[in-house]
Design a protein around this motif. Structure first.
Motif, mmCIF file in Angstrom:
data_model
loop_
_atom_site.group_PDB
_atom_site.id
_atom_site.type_symbol
_atom_site.label_atom_id
_atom_site.label_comp_id
_atom_site.label_asym_id
_atom_site.label_seq_id
_atom_site.Cartn_x
_atom_site.Cartn_y
_atom_site.Cartn_z
ATOM 1 N N TYR A 162 153.219 45.752 -101.805
ATOM 2 C CA TYR A 162 151.724 46.225 -101.790
ATOM 3 C C TYR A 162 150.816 45.710 -103.189
ATOM 4 O O TYR A 162 149.844 45.261 -102.830
ATOM 5 C CB TYR A 162 152.064 47.695 -101.861
ATOM 6 C CG TYR A 162 150.654 48.346 -101.638
ATOM 7 C CD1 TYR A 162 149.825 48.019 -100.331
ATOM 8 C CD2 TYR A 162 149.878 49.337 -102.397
ATOM 9 C CE1 TYR A 162 148.448 48.713 -100.051
ATOM 10 C CE2 TYR A 162 148.897 50.041 -101.935
ATOM 11 C CZ TYR A 162 148.019 49.543 -100.952
ATOM 12 O OH TYR A 162 147.107 50.215 -100.450
ATOM 13 N N LYS A 179 147.262 43.718 -103.042
ATOM 14 C CA LYS A 179 146.234 44.182 -103.856
ATOM 15 C C LYS A 179 145.789 43.004 -104.864
ATOM 16 O O LYS A 179 144.613 43.011 -105.253
ATOM 17 C CB LYS A 179 146.605 45.400 -104.479
ATOM 18 C CG LYS A 179 146.704 46.603 -103.473
ATOM 19 C CD LYS A 179 145.355 46.740 -102.880
ATOM 20 C CE LYS A 179 145.420 48.227 -101.874
ATOM 21 N NZ LYS A 179 144.330 48.326 -101.353
ATOM 22 N N ASP A 181 152.178 56.885 -112.780
ATOM 23 C CA ASP A 181 150.891 57.229 -112.598
ATOM 24 C C ASP A 181 149.908 56.010 -112.254
ATOM 25 O O ASP A 181 149.001 56.358 -111.603
ATOM 26 C CB ASP A 181 150.292 58.091 -113.695
ATOM 27 C CG ASP A 181 151.126 59.331 -114.084
ATOM 28 O OD1 ASP A 181 151.904 59.867 -112.824
ATOM 29 O OD2 ASP A 181 150.798 60.147 -115.016
ATOM 30 N N ASN A 235 150.289 54.962 -108.663
ATOM 31 C CA ASN A 235 149.375 55.841 -107.761
ATOM 32 C C ASN A 235 147.867 55.902 -108.021
ATOM 33 O O ASN A 235 147.350 55.714 -107.070
ATOM 34 C CB ASN A 235 149.888 57.371 -108.203
ATOM 35 C CG ASN A 235 149.635 58.400 -107.240
ATOM 36 O OD1 ASN A 235 148.381 58.608 -107.080
ATOM 37 N ND2 ASN A 235 150.585 58.839 -106.414
ATOM 38 N N ARG A 236 147.382 55.884 -109.089
ATOM 39 C CA ARG A 236 146.098 55.824 -109.428
ATOM 40 C C ARG A 236 145.154 54.705 -108.885
ATOM 41 O O ARG A 236 144.212 54.756 -108.287
ATOM 42 C CB ARG A 236 145.557 56.281 -110.952
ATOM 43 C CG ARG A 236 144.172 56.194 -111.064
ATOM 44 C CD ARG A 236 144.238 56.842 -112.796
ATOM 45 N NE ARG A 236 145.202 56.314 -113.657
ATOM 46 C CZ ARG A 236 145.298 54.843 -114.352
ATOM 47 N NH1 ARG A 236 144.213 54.085 -114.130
ATOM 48 N NH2 ARG A 236 146.082 54.711 -114.915
ATOM 49 N N GLY A 253 147.317 53.662 -105.217
ATOM 50 C CA GLY A 253 147.622 54.592 -103.971
ATOM 51 C C GLY A 253 149.130 54.605 -103.746
ATOM 52 O O GLY A 253 149.460 55.281 -102.731
ATOM 53 N N TRP A 254 149.942 53.905 -104.543
ATOM 54 C CA TRP A 254 151.423 53.945 -104.197
ATOM 55 C C TRP A 254 152.040 55.134 -104.747
ATOM 56 O O TRP A 254 151.880 55.666 -105.686
ATOM 57 C CB TRP A 254 151.903 52.742 -104.891
ATOM 58 C CG TRP A 254 153.516 52.293 -104.299
ATOM 59 C CD1 TRP A 254 153.974 51.949 -103.381
ATOM 60 C CD2 TRP A 254 154.607 52.909 -105.189
ATOM 61 N NE1 TRP A 254 155.042 51.977 -103.262
ATOM 62 C CE2 TRP A 254 155.615 52.689 -104.245
ATOM 63 C CE3 TRP A 254 154.800 53.946 -106.231
ATOM 64 C CZ2 TRP A 254 156.896 53.097 -104.694
ATOM 65 C CZ3 TRP A 254 156.109 54.289 -106.385
ATOM 66 C CH2 TRP A 254 157.165 53.868 -105.885
ATOM 67 N N ARG A 255 152.937 55.729 -103.909
ATOM 68 C CA ARG A 255 154.078 56.728 -104.403
ATOM 69 C C ARG A 255 155.351 56.458 -103.520
ATOM 70 O O ARG A 255 155.090 55.960 -102.310
ATOM 71 C CB ARG A 255 153.350 57.807 -104.380
ATOM 72 C CG ARG A 255 153.180 58.521 -102.863
ATOM 73 C CD ARG A 255 152.741 60.042 -103.132
ATOM 74 N NE ARG A 255 152.036 60.528 -101.867
ATOM 75 C CZ ARG A 255 152.846 60.921 -100.881
ATOM 76 N NH1 ARG A 255 153.897 60.909 -101.135
ATOM 77 N NH2 ARG A 255 152.209 61.472 -99.884
ATOM 78 N N LEU A 282 150.985 57.020 -96.401
ATOM 79 C CA LEU A 282 151.035 56.330 -97.523
ATOM 80 C C LEU A 282 150.115 55.121 -97.409
ATOM 81 O O LEU A 282 150.386 54.232 -96.543
ATOM 82 C CB LEU A 282 152.321 55.768 -98.053
ATOM 83 C CG LEU A 282 153.308 57.332 -98.399
ATOM 84 C CD1 LEU A 282 154.468 56.699 -99.002
ATOM 85 C CD2 LEU A 282 152.604 57.848 -99.781
ATOM 86 N N PRO A 283 149.266 54.842 -98.235
ATOM 87 C CA PRO A 283 148.216 53.545 -98.138
ATOM 88 C C PRO A 283 149.000 52.325 -97.634
ATOM 89 O O PRO A 283 148.276 51.480 -96.738
ATOM 90 C CB PRO A 283 147.402 53.570 -99.244
ATOM 91 C CG PRO A 283 147.613 54.770 -99.740
ATOM 92 C CD PRO A 283 148.888 55.615 -99.547
ATOM 93 N N TRP A 284 150.134 51.890 -98.320
ATOM 94 C CA TRP A 284 150.700 50.513 -98.199
ATOM 95 C C TRP A 284 151.158 50.555 -96.733
ATOM 96 O O TRP A 284 151.178 49.487 -96.294
ATOM 97 C CB TRP A 284 151.869 50.434 -99.176
ATOM 98 C CG TRP A 284 152.877 51.288 -99.125
ATOM 99 C CD1 TRP A 284 153.156 52.366 -100.085
ATOM 100 C CD2 TRP A 284 154.009 51.060 -98.405
ATOM 101 N NE1 TRP A 284 154.498 52.988 -99.625
ATOM 102 C CE2 TRP A 284 154.960 52.123 -98.531
ATOM 103 C CE3 TRP A 284 154.413 50.219 -97.227
ATOM 104 C CZ2 TRP A 284 156.212 52.123 -98.093
ATOM 105 C CZ3 TRP A 284 155.595 50.209 -96.594
ATOM 106 C CH2 TRP A 284 156.375 51.378 -96.923
ATOM 107 N N ASP A 324 147.810 50.530 -94.398
ATOM 108 C CA ASP A 324 146.865 49.362 -94.574
ATOM 109 C C ASP A 324 147.501 48.238 -94.015
ATOM 110 O O ASP A 324 146.727 47.274 -93.444
ATOM 111 C CB ASP A 324 146.601 48.953 -96.119
ATOM 112 C CG ASP A 324 145.951 50.232 -96.646
ATOM 113 O OD1 ASP A 324 145.258 50.753 -96.106
ATOM 114 O OD2 ASP A 324 145.783 49.910 -97.928
#
Length: 177
Positions: free
Chosen positions: A52, A56, A116, A119-120, A123-125, A171-173, A176
């Protein structure tokens, strides 16, 4: 990424392969540093983060050269003995010996990752809970010993299962892509 576990790890001196190799032969595993705490994560977790991040980087040049940690949330830090106990629930009746004196070598008692930033900014977690991480890991090794000829297919199915869970958890990854 820290303390990665999952199928296919056969390295000597690593907790999961050492347990599996001992247990498949009905032997006790020797546990050192049983109270050491680690951010255990399935191998697919950091891989999803790396991939991811690569996508990005193509979109956002400001991310170039930035370091990122990929790992589970802080609530998922568990001791070695907690990991082995959870593995034993998945594997079946097994046993282990705690090596008296605890620490060997230069291992720290506590390792943590701060994810963090991933994530910030991305948007990965992590997708999996500790229990799911251990379940997937033990399932892979069980399949390996039961049906080696289907291991590639089993591994591909685990990757699909992991990706499906990420989509279900929005989850965004996973969305997307």
């Amino acid at each position: 990424a820290g303390n990665v576990i999952g199928g296919g790890d056969w390295a000597i001196g690593r907790i999961v392969p050492d347990c599996v190799k001992s247990w498949i032969e009905n032997n006790n595993v020797e546990l050192r540093n049983s109270l050491s705490t680690r951010p255990w994560q399935h191998v697919l977790e950091p891989l999803s983060g790396y991939l991811y991040l690569a996508a990005k980087l193509k979109e956002n040049i400001d991310l170039h050269g930035e370091p990122f940690n990929f790992g589970p949330s802080g609530e998922q830090d568990h001791t070695v003995i907690e990991l082995v106990q959870e593995m034993s629930e998945q594997w079946g009746p097994v046993s282990w010996n705690l090596i008296k004196g605890g620490k060997t070598g230069h291992e720290a008692n506590l390792l943590k990752l701060n994810c963090d930033k991933a994530n910030r900014l991305l948007g990965w977690r992590a997708v999996l809970t500790f229990k799911e991480t251990v379940e997937m890991t033990i399932a892979w090794y069980r399949n390996y010993y039961a049906a080696k000829d289907t291991n590639s297919e089993f591994t591909n199915n685990q990757i699909s299962e992991y990706t499906d869970r990420a989509r279900q958890r929005l989850l965004p990854w996973a969305i997307d892509s």
